[in-house]
Scaffold this active site. Sequence first.
Site, mmCIF file in Angstrom:
data_model
loop_
_atom_site.group_PDB
_atom_site.id
_atom_site.type_symbol
_atom_site.label_atom_id
_atom_site.label_comp_id
_atom_site.label_asym_id
_atom_site.label_seq_id
_atom_site.Cartn_x
_atom_site.Cartn_y
_atom_site.Cartn_z
ATOM 1 N N GLU A 178 0.731 -1.376 0.084
ATOM 2 C CA GLU A 178 -0.147 0.023 -0.011
ATOM 3 C C GLU A 178 1.000 1.166 -0.078
ATOM 4 O O GLU A 178 1.153 1.640 1.021
ATOM 5 C CB GLU A 178 -1.168 -0.088 1.205
ATOM 6 C CG GLU A 178 -1.720 1.194 1.326
ATOM 7 C CD GLU A 178 -2.784 1.280 2.483
ATOM 8 O OE1 GLU A 178 -2.609 0.626 3.265
ATOM 9 O OE2 GLU A 178 -3.827 2.271 2.385
ATOM 10 N N LYS A 220 -2.156 -1.934 -3.143
ATOM 11 C CA LYS A 220 -3.433 -1.025 -2.810
ATOM 12 C C LYS A 220 -3.088 0.422 -2.754
ATOM 13 O O LYS A 220 -2.202 0.893 -1.987
ATOM 14 C CB LYS A 220 -3.698 -1.372 -1.226
ATOM 15 C CG LYS A 220 -4.884 -0.215 -0.427
ATOM 16 C CD LYS A 220 -5.277 -1.082 0.876
ATOM 17 C CE LYS A 220 -6.125 0.002 1.763
ATOM 18 N NZ LYS A 220 -6.917 -0.499 2.492
HETATM 19 P P1 13P Z 1 -9.181 4.594 3.735
HETATM 20 O O1 13P Z 1 -10.014 3.940 2.733
HETATM 21 O O2 13P Z 1 -9.983 5.380 4.927
HETATM 22 O O3 13P Z 1 -7.902 5.398 3.213
HETATM 23 O O4 13P Z 1 -8.356 3.613 4.774
HETATM 24 C C1 13P Z 1 -7.900 2.439 3.857
HETATM 25 C C2 13P Z 1 -6.648 1.849 4.789
HETATM 26 O O5 13P Z 1 -6.104 0.760 4.948
HETATM 27 C C3 13P Z 1 -5.461 3.024 5.136
HETATM 28 O O6 13P Z 1 -4.296 2.342 5.483
#
Ligand code: 13P
Length: 340
Positions: A178, A220
Amino acid sequence: MDTRSELQATVDAMVHGAKGLLAADESGPTIAKRFDRIGVASNEESRRAWRNLLLSTPGLAEFISGVILYEETLGQRADDGTPLPELAARQGIVPGIKVDKGKLALAHAPGDEITEGLDGLAKRLAGYRQQGARFAKWRAVYNVSDRLPGRLAIRANAEALARYAAICQEAGIVPIVEPEVLMDGAHTMARCAEVTEAVLHEVFDALQQHAVVFEHMLLKPSMVLPGKDAGQAAPAEVAAQTLKVLRRTVPAAVPGIFFLSGGQTPAEATANLDAMNRLGPLPWRLSFSYGRALQEPPLLAWRGEPANAALAQRALLQRSRLNAMACLGQYEAAMENAAA
Ligand code: 13P
């Protein structure tokens, strides 16, 4: 099962139909901020009650294939004593775990941040596996300005993400990688696109160097958006810009891209995902891994009152259903039909 078959089985269960992931892995300070909005004090029991409510939503598995949990939740139990990860797994929702230890200032790079948590990770993963986790998540964040993020931050975070992903795969855990380019600020959409492209390019270079198997990981990312203080862009524009960057940087071998919502409203996050899925065909499955954009409506319905549980669960289910429609590019048309 050998490690490769196990990784494949987890990917297959997660990248499945028009489903997405529920991110419920807020750290202590973050969940306290969310609860503050509805006047609920954050403690072990209120956090357990909230996450128990989410995971026991009837029918959730129709739209949600995996849930990202926080370490504390992995060890908590539902009202009837079932461990919460098992409550998810029983309905066919794969339990996962946020494994990074949060971010801090990157030394010698004012304004940039680095995510920590690599030390002892292999050992922690073995414990999480025993508690039922089959995938993991590590978040790197990038602040945006004319000069941020710097090269050092882009390189250091890519290296950490790649090391994390390699350690996960060796342990039979599917890594969600991510890299979040933050929306905060007044930067243009073009600046966000430029940063996102540089970040993803570096991330996939590092992943390749660490021999991470692209088929056995998920990405992500954030969407390409203008800064929060620079106004809004239409879903068609967000979709075109985001896909342009992804096509330039993400190998087709990656099975799924599950976006974060990052501060978009629930409706924006759904409309933007929908617009992307109408621009196919695409080499990867495009879906959602939303935290705020899935949890905000049920949180506002709940307000910490047990009597509101069913209402909150309906709100979560409805938001999940709309995002599942967006996975098929069918959300906008359904909204227009409903309005007609
Ligand atoms: P958000 O969709 O609120 O950005 O959260 C996703 C997430 O896992 C952030 O690390």
